[in-house]
Write a protein that holds these residues in place. Structure first.
Motif, PDB file in Angstrom:
ATOM      1  N   GLN A 166     -12.348 -20.431   9.426  1.00  0.00           N
ATOM      2  CA  GLN A 166     -11.936 -20.805   8.073  1.00  0.00           C
ATOM      3  C   GLN A 166     -12.280 -19.681   7.110  1.00  0.00           C
ATOM      4  O   GLN A 166     -13.369 -19.117   7.170  1.00  0.00           O
ATOM      5  CB  GLN A 166     -12.636 -22.094   7.644  1.00  0.00           C
ATOM      6  N   GLN A 167     -11.336 -19.362   6.229  1.00  0.00           N
ATOM      7  CA  GLN A 167     -11.523 -18.273   5.282  1.00  0.00           C
ATOM      8  C   GLN A 167     -11.886 -18.842   3.914  1.00  0.00           C
ATOM      9  O   GLN A 167     -11.231 -19.776   3.421  1.00  0.00           O
ATOM     10  CB  GLN A 167     -10.252 -17.434   5.184  1.00  0.00           C
ATOM     11  N   LEU A 168     -12.930 -18.281   3.301  1.00  0.00           N
ATOM     12  CA  LEU A 168     -13.405 -18.755   2.009  1.00  0.00           C
ATOM     13  C   LEU A 168     -13.407 -17.626   0.988  1.00  0.00           C
ATOM     14  O   LEU A 168     -13.586 -16.459   1.330  1.00  0.00           O
ATOM     15  CB  LEU A 168     -14.826 -19.314   2.125  1.00  0.00           C
ATOM     16  N   MET A 169     -13.209 -18.003  -0.264  1.00  0.00           N
ATOM     17  CA  MET A 169     -13.336 -17.088  -1.390  1.00  0.00           C
ATOM     18  C   MET A 169     -14.297 -17.730  -2.388  1.00  0.00           C
ATOM     19  O   MET A 169     -14.145 -18.914  -2.713  1.00  0.00           O
ATOM     20  CB  MET A 169     -11.976 -16.857  -2.065  1.00  0.00           C
ATOM     21  N   SER A 170     -15.294 -16.980  -2.841  1.00  0.00           N
ATOM     22  CA  SER A 170     -16.240 -17.501  -3.813  1.00  0.00           C
ATOM     23  C   SER A 170     -16.216 -16.641  -5.067  1.00  0.00           C
ATOM     24  O   SER A 170     -16.355 -15.418  -4.992  1.00  0.00           O
ATOM     25  CB  SER A 170     -17.660 -17.536  -3.237  1.00  0.00           C
ATOM     26  N   LEU A 171     -16.034 -17.302  -6.226  1.00  0.00           N
ATOM     27  CA  LEU A 171     -15.933 -16.599  -7.501  1.00  0.00           C
ATOM     28  C   LEU A 171     -16.920 -17.196  -8.502  1.00  0.00           C
ATOM     29  O   LEU A 171     -16.846 -18.399  -8.799  1.00  0.00           O
ATOM     30  CB  LEU A 171     -14.515 -16.732  -8.077  1.00  0.00           C
ATOM     31  N   PRO A 172     -17.855 -16.402  -9.031  1.00  0.00           N
ATOM     32  CA  PRO A 172     -18.736 -16.920 -10.088  1.00  0.00           C
ATOM     33  C   PRO A 172     -17.915 -17.259 -11.332  1.00  0.00           C
ATOM     34  O   PRO A 172     -17.036 -16.489 -11.734  1.00  0.00           O
ATOM     35  CB  PRO A 172     -19.691 -15.752 -10.365  1.00  0.00           C
ATOM     36  N   VAL A 173     -18.178 -18.423 -11.929  1.00  0.00           N
ATOM     37  CA  VAL A 173     -17.523 -18.788 -13.182  1.00  0.00           C
ATOM     38  C   VAL A 173     -18.311 -18.115 -14.303  1.00  0.00           C
ATOM     39  O   VAL A 173     -19.509 -18.386 -14.465  1.00  0.00           O
ATOM     40  CB  VAL A 173     -17.506 -20.313 -13.381  1.00  0.00           C
ATOM     41  N   PRO A 174     -17.698 -17.199 -15.063  1.00  0.00           N
ATOM     42  CA  PRO A 174     -18.442 -16.404 -16.056  1.00  0.00           C
ATOM     43  C   PRO A 174     -19.246 -17.271 -17.029  1.00  0.00           C
ATOM     44  O   PRO A 174     -18.764 -18.283 -17.539  1.00  0.00           O
ATOM     45  CB  PRO A 174     -17.324 -15.648 -16.800  1.00  0.00           C
ATOM     46  N   GLY A 175     -20.483 -16.853 -17.245  1.00  0.00           N
ATOM     47  CA  GLY A 175     -21.321 -17.509 -18.229  1.00  0.00           C
ATOM     48  C   GLY A 175     -21.870 -18.859 -17.830  1.00  0.00           C
ATOM     49  O   GLY A 175     -22.395 -19.597 -18.666  1.00  0.00           O
ATOM     50  N   THR A 176     -21.772 -19.213 -16.557  1.00  0.00           N
ATOM     51  CA  THR A 176     -22.262 -20.513 -16.083  1.00  0.00           C
ATOM     52  C   THR A 176     -23.032 -20.317 -14.782  1.00  0.00           C
ATOM     53  O   THR A 176     -23.069 -19.223 -14.226  1.00  0.00           O
ATOM     54  CB  THR A 176     -21.101 -21.492 -15.809  1.00  0.00           C
ATOM     55  N   GLY A 177     -23.607 -21.385 -14.278  1.00  0.00           N
ATOM     56  CA  GLY A 177     -24.243 -21.339 -12.966  1.00  0.00           C
ATOM     57  C   GLY A 177     -23.333 -21.909 -11.898  1.00  0.00           C
ATOM     58  O   GLY A 177     -23.796 -22.321 -10.832  1.00  0.00           O
ATOM     59  N   LEU A 178     -22.023 -21.907 -12.172  1.00  0.00           N
ATOM     60  CA  LEU A 178     -21.044 -22.507 -11.275  1.00  0.00           C
ATOM     61  C   LEU A 178     -20.313 -21.440 -10.474  1.00  0.00           C
ATOM     62  O   LEU A 178     -20.211 -20.279 -10.886  1.00  0.00           O
ATOM     63  CB  LEU A 178     -20.025 -23.321 -12.069  1.00  0.00           C
ATOM     64  N   HIS A 179     -19.787 -21.863  -9.318  1.00  0.00           N
ATOM     65  CA  HIS A 179     -18.932 -20.999  -8.494  1.00  0.00           C
ATOM     66  C   HIS A 179     -17.671 -21.766  -8.107  1.00  0.00           C
ATOM     67  O   HIS A 179     -17.747 -22.951  -7.729  1.00  0.00           O
ATOM     68  CB  HIS A 179     -19.658 -20.557  -7.219  1.00  0.00           C
ATOM     69  N   LEU A 180     -16.544 -21.085  -8.194  1.00  0.00           N
ATOM     70  CA  LEU A 180     -15.288 -21.624  -7.683  1.00  0.00           C
ATOM     71  C   LEU A 180     -15.129 -21.140  -6.248  1.00  0.00           C
ATOM     72  O   LEU A 180     -15.211 -19.939  -5.982  1.00  0.00           O
ATOM     73  CB  LEU A 180     -14.104 -21.141  -8.525  1.00  0.00           C
ATOM     74  N   ILE A 181     -14.936 -22.079  -5.321  1.00  0.00           N
ATOM     75  CA  ILE A 181     -14.792 -21.740  -3.901  1.00  0.00           C
ATOM     76  C   ILE A 181     -13.442 -22.244  -3.420  1.00  0.00           C
ATOM     77  O   ILE A 181     -13.093 -23.415  -3.618  1.00  0.00           O
ATOM     78  CB  ILE A 181     -15.929 -22.371  -3.076  1.00  0.00           C
ATOM     79  N   LEU A 182     -12.669 -21.352  -2.806  1.00  0.00           N
ATOM     80  CA  LEU A 182     -11.364 -21.693  -2.255  1.00  0.00           C
ATOM     81  C   LEU A 182     -11.377 -21.457  -0.755  1.00  0.00           C
ATOM     82  O   LEU A 182     -12.113 -20.597  -0.259  1.00  0.00           O
ATOM     83  CB  LEU A 182     -10.256 -20.849  -2.902  1.00  0.00           C
ATOM     84  N   ALA A 183     -10.553 -22.208  -0.041  1.00  0.00           N
ATOM     85  CA  ALA A 183     -10.545 -22.093   1.423  1.00  0.00           C
ATOM     86  C   ALA A 183      -9.135 -22.228   1.966  1.00  0.00           C
ATOM     87  O   ALA A 183      -8.301 -22.950   1.412  1.00  0.00           O
ATOM     88  CB  ALA A 183     -11.432 -23.174   2.038  1.00  0.00           C
ATOM     89  N   ARG A 184      -8.895 -21.512   3.056  1.00  0.00           N
ATOM     90  CA  ARG A 184      -7.695 -21.764   3.856  1.00  0.00           C
ATOM     91  C   ARG A 184      -8.110 -21.844   5.314  1.00  0.00           C
ATOM     92  O   ARG A 184      -8.956 -21.076   5.781  1.00  0.00           O
ATOM     93  CB  ARG A 184      -6.611 -20.723   3.611  1.00  0.00           C
ATOM     94  N   ASN A 185      -7.516 -22.784   6.005  1.00  0.00           N
ATOM     95  CA  ASN A 185      -7.898 -23.059   7.386  1.00  0.00           C
ATOM     96  C   ASN A 185      -7.172 -22.169   8.384  1.00  0.00           C
ATOM     97  O   ASN A 185      -7.545 -22.110   9.550  1.00  0.00           O
ATOM     98  CB  ASN A 185      -7.635 -24.533   7.711  1.00  0.00           C
ATOM     99  N   GLN A 186      -6.105 -21.521   7.929  1.00  0.00           N
ATOM    100  CA  GLN A 186      -5.365 -20.593   8.784  1.00  0.00           C
ATOM    101  C   GLN A 186      -5.149 -19.300   8.011  1.00  0.00           C
ATOM    102  O   GLN A 186      -5.243 -19.274   6.797  1.00  0.00           O
ATOM    103  CB  GLN A 186      -4.009 -21.198   9.177  1.00  0.00           C
ATOM    104  N   GLY A 187      -4.832 -18.246   8.742  1.00  0.00           N
ATOM    105  CA  GLY A 187      -4.538 -16.991   8.077  1.00  0.00           C
ATOM    106  C   GLY A 187      -5.717 -16.038   8.066  1.00  0.00           C
ATOM    107  O   GLY A 187      -6.822 -16.362   8.502  1.00  0.00           O
ATOM    108  N   PRO A 188      -5.503 -14.845   7.524  1.00  0.00           N
ATOM    109  CA  PRO A 188      -6.519 -13.791   7.539  1.00  0.00           C
ATOM    110  C   PRO A 188      -7.525 -13.973   6.415  1.00  0.00           C
ATOM    111  O   PRO A 188      -7.346 -14.828   5.535  1.00  0.00           O
ATOM    112  CB  PRO A 188      -5.678 -12.533   7.295  1.00  0.00           C
ATOM    113  N   PRO A 189      -8.608 -13.193   6.417  1.00  0.00           N
ATOM    114  CA  PRO A 189      -9.554 -13.231   5.294  1.00  0.00           C
ATOM    115  C   PRO A 189      -8.843 -12.919   3.979  1.00  0.00           C
ATOM    116  O   PRO A 189      -7.825 -12.219   3.957  1.00  0.00           O
ATOM    117  CB  PRO A 189     -10.565 -12.142   5.644  1.00  0.00           C
TER     118      PRO A 189
END
Length: 212
Positions: A166-189
């Motif tokens: 599974q491929q994941l992308m993690s992005l810090p949300v500016p100015g917060t302690g939050l992260h946006l995480i996206l995933a795809r179950n197929q495909g390349p990184p």
């Protein structure tokens, strides 16, 4: 059905045409080509293609791989609508309802990067604050997600991660302690061009949505 194909090939005249001809012999209708990278004598492109019926991803890989220097990095289903501008639509919805910025973000952002789902994670509180309908709703017993520990899911800078195919992308949300995480179950990184695009959209949303 629609598929997305990621191919790497020598950056020379005619190489892109060779790939297009092979896809044509397989009955594919090429709807869109996105250039991700051009450097060190090689190119990485994403093709969005449509077939009138179903096709075998391995057949596509095998046929393209016979082209000298061609490397197929991924073949996976996509909901992407060629020619559409989902990033503009996302920004319009957030501007219209800034109080729902995070909820709108997790629902719409996956389509921008050909992902299946998205969540917003608060590592400090150890919880998921928002999630799209296909996403996990809770963290696992280790406090992580999709087999990745919480500490690895919350880097200081945008990052692409892999776990169990599974491929994941993690992005810090500016100015917060939050992260946006996206995933795809197929495909390349996730490619750095995808990280950059998603990061820029997130930065704008954090401003117009007044996320804090």
């Amino acid at each position: 059905m629609m598929l997305r194909l990621r191919v790497s090939f020598p950056d020379r005249p005619g190489a892109l045409g060779q790939a297009a001809r092979v896809l044509g012999t397989l009955g594919a209708d090429i709807l869109q080509v996105t250039v991700l990278e051009r450097e060190a004598g090689r190119a990485v492109d994403d093709f969005t293609v449509s077939w009138p019926g179903t096709t075998d991803a391995e057949t596509v890989r095998d046929r393209l791989s016979v082209i000298p220097g061609m490397r197929v990095e991924g073949v996976w289903p996509t909901r992407e609508i060629p020619g559409a501008a989902p990033d503009y639509d996302l920004l319009r919805h957030v501007a219209g309802e800034p109080g729902r910025a995070l909820a709108t973000l997790v629902d719409a952002m996956p389509d921008l990067v050909s992902a299946e789902w998205a969540v917003v994670m608060c590592a400090e509180r150890g919880e998921l604050t928002h999630h799209s309908w296909q996403a996990p709703q809770v963290l696992d017993e280790t406090g992580g997600l999709a087999g990745v520990k919480a500490a690895d899911l919350t880097p200081l800078r945008p990052a692409a991660l892999s776990s169990g195919g599974q491929q994941l992308m993690s992005l810090p949300v500016p100015g917060t302690g939050l992260h946006l995480i996206l995933a795809r179950n197929q495909g390349p990184p996730f490619h750095r061009a995808e990280l950059d695009r998603a990061g820029r959209v997130l930065e704008i949303i954090s401003i117009i949505g007044r996320i804090s």
